[in-house]
Design a protein around this motif. Structure first.
Motif, short mmCIF file in Angstrom:
data_model
loop_
_atom_site.label_atom_id
_atom_site.label_comp_id
_atom_site.label_asym_id
_atom_site.label_seq_id
_atom_site.Cartn_x
_atom_site.Cartn_y
_atom_site.Cartn_z
N SER A 110 0.77 -1.15 0.10
CA SER A 110 0.07 -0.05 -0.14
C SER A 110 0.94 1.22 0.01
CB SER A 110 -0.80 -0.07 1.08
OG SER A 110 -0.11 -0.09 2.27
N LYS A 111 1.84 1.29 0.70
CA LYS A 111 2.96 2.36 0.82
C LYS A 111 3.78 2.60 -0.69
CE LYS A 111 3.60 2.51 5.90
NZ LYS A 111 4.45 2.32 6.83
N GLN A 112 3.78 1.29 -0.97
CA GLN A 112 4.58 1.48 -2.59
C GLN A 112 3.63 2.25 -3.52
OE1 GLN A 112 6.11 -2.48 -3.54
NE2 GLN A 112 7.20 -2.72 -1.87
N LEU A 113 2.42 1.72 -3.57
CA LEU A 113 1.34 2.01 -4.37
C LEU A 113 1.02 3.65 -4.22
CD1 LEU A 113 -1.22 -0.54 -4.58
CD2 LEU A 113 0.46 -0.26 -6.17
N TYR A 114 1.25 4.15 -3.16
CA TYR A 114 1.02 5.39 -2.38
C TYR A 114 2.40 6.35 -2.98
CZ TYR A 114 0.73 9.65 0.37
OH TYR A 114 0.60 11.09 0.75
N ALA A 115 3.64 5.75 -3.13
CA ALA A 115 4.64 6.40 -3.64
C ALA A 115 4.39 6.61 -5.20
CB ALA A 115 5.85 5.68 -3.42
N LEU A 116 3.98 5.66 -5.79
CA LEU A 116 3.90 5.71 -7.28
C LEU A 116 2.57 6.76 -7.66
CD1 LEU A 116 3.97 1.91 -8.13
CD2 LEU A 116 5.75 3.73 -8.72
N ASP A 117 1.53 6.73 -6.66
CA ASP A 117 0.64 7.67 -6.92
C ASP A 117 1.09 9.08 -6.95
OD1 ASP A 117 -2.42 8.32 -7.46
OD2 ASP A 117 -2.39 8.92 -5.36
N LEU A 118 2.06 9.51 -6.16
CA LEU A 118 2.72 10.85 -5.81
C LEU A 118 3.56 11.22 -7.14
CD1 LEU A 118 3.37 10.77 -2.22
CD2 LEU A 118 1.92 11.95 -3.26
N GLY A 119 3.66 10.32 -7.79
CA GLY A 119 4.44 10.77 -8.95
C GLY A 119 5.65 9.84 -9.46
N GLY A 120 5.85 8.60 -8.74
CA GLY A 120 6.97 7.82 -9.16
C GLY A 120 6.47 6.80 -10.24
N ASP A 121 7.51 6.52 -10.93
CA ASP A 121 7.33 5.48 -12.19
C ASP A 121 7.79 4.11 -12.19
OD1 ASP A 121 6.89 7.64 -14.83
OD2 ASP A 121 8.35 8.48 -13.36
N ALA A 122 8.53 3.99 -10.81
CA ALA A 122 8.74 2.53 -10.59
C ALA A 122 9.01 2.56 -9.01
CB ALA A 122 9.81 1.84 -11.38
N PHE A 123 8.96 1.27 -8.21
CA PHE A 123 9.40 1.22 -7.06
C PHE A 123 10.16 -0.01 -6.87
CE2 PHE A 123 9.27 0.70 -2.65
CZ PHE A 123 9.07 1.76 -1.83
N LEU A 124 11.44 -0.12 -6.49
CA LEU A 124 12.23 -0.91 -6.52
C LEU A 124 12.62 -1.24 -4.98
CD1 LEU A 124 14.69 -0.67 -9.24
CD2 LEU A 124 12.55 -2.08 -9.21
N THR A 125 12.61 -2.45 -4.38
CA THR A 125 12.94 -2.69 -2.97
C THR A 125 14.46 -3.17 -2.85
OG1 THR A 125 12.14 -4.97 -3.38
CG2 THR A 125 10.48 -3.46 -2.34
N LYS A 126 14.96 -2.64 -1.85
CA LYS A 126 16.34 -3.03 -1.41
C LYS A 126 16.50 -4.30 -0.94
CE LYS A 126 17.51 1.91 -0.93
NZ LYS A 126 18.13 2.71 0.04
N PRO A 127 17.53 -5.08 -1.00
CA PRO A 127 18.51 -4.82 -1.93
C PRO A 127 18.20 -4.91 -3.43
CG PRO A 127 19.00 -6.98 -0.98
CD PRO A 127 17.68 -6.29 -0.12
N VAL A 128 18.57 -4.29 -4.45
CA VAL A 128 18.00 -4.11 -5.49
C VAL A 128 18.89 -4.97 -6.39
CG1 VAL A 128 17.40 -2.92 -7.61
CG2 VAL A 128 16.99 -1.69 -5.35
N ASP A 129 18.27 -5.87 -7.15
CA ASP A 129 18.87 -6.63 -8.32
C ASP A 129 19.74 -5.80 -9.24
OD1 ASP A 129 19.60 -9.49 -9.30
OD2 ASP A 129 18.50 -8.52 -10.88
N GLN A 130 21.03 -6.16 -9.47
CA GLN A 130 21.61 -5.03 -10.20
C GLN A 130 20.93 -4.92 -11.82
OE1 GLN A 130 25.78 -6.13 -10.91
NE2 GLN A 130 26.23 -6.14 -8.75
#
Length: 224
Positions: A110-130
């Motif tokens: 839900s927080k990831q979707l909220y971040a995208l709704d604020l103007g993000g184009d993608a949400f990657l979780t750490k640790p991020v695959d190269q």
């Protein structure tokens, strides 16, 4: 179809990399300097230019100065978190098409979707695959540059149309003035509807009120 030849050649040149390639530019905003440098090194190895900002409040100044193609941004940062910064960036029309990729250890969907709704184009979780990071950045920048090119072409087309419209208006005004002072006019007949249109000097010549600009074909024949 019909195909615009110039646009076709430009599209094919872009897809086959025959046009000069301008390196992608990525701004990394993360208060963890070591992690940000790691991302920068990874992207640099793929031929992508990067700049690192560890103080989020300085990001706007760097954004204006460097004009990156994409922003990689941590969500949780001191002074100004990534969500607040993204909201501020999106308020400027210049950056409405600039991709923003959020990086965070946040696992709440839900927080990831909220971040995208604020103007993000993608949400990657750490640790991020190269590979995931590289693929996400390249795909978003390609799309952004494509949209910018289309926007530029549209603006150029609108400017060209506006110039042509003004030229037509000037020519029409010259024709109207010439007909008015010469006491002559022109008329047009729609062969389907049988409606007629004539310029302002035709009406009084045929016995109609001066401001009459249209009449039936039969009325026109009757006046003659």
């Amino acid at each position: 179809k019909p195909v615009n030849t110039g646009k076709l050649v430009q599209t094919l040149s872009g897809l086959t990399n025959r046009l000069p390639h301008v390196p992608y530019r990525v701004l990394i905003v993360d208060d963890d300097g070591e992690l940000a440098d790691y991302y920068a090194t990874l992207l640099h190895g793929a031929g992508i230019l990067t700049r690192v900002i560890t103080e989020p409040l300085k990001a706007l100044e760097e954004l204006e100065d460097w004009q990156p193609d994409l922003i990689i941004m941590d969500v949780y940062m001191p002074e100004c978190n990534g969500l607040e910064l993204a909201s501020i960036i999106r308020q400027d029309d210049k950056y409405t098409t600039m991709p923003i990729v959020f990086l965070s250890s946040e696992m709440d969907i839900s927080k990831q979707l909220y971040a995208l709704d604020l103007g993000g184009d993608a949400f990657l979780t750490k640790p991020v695959d190269q590979q995931q990071l590289l693929s996400t950045v390249v795909a978003r920048v390609k799309r952004s540059r494509w949209l910018i090119r289309l926007k530029h072409e549209l603006e150029m087309s609108l400017q060209k149309n506006e110039i042509q419209r003004k030229e037509i208006e000037t020519k029409e005004e010259r024709l109207r003035s010439s007909q008015f002072f010469a006491g002559i006019g022109t008329w047009d007949l729609n062969l389907n509807s049988r409606d007629m249109y004539w310029s302002e000097k035709i009406a009084p010549l045929l016995g109609y009120k001066e401001k009459t600009t249209s009449a039936s074909y039969e009325a026109f024949l009757a006046a003659i």
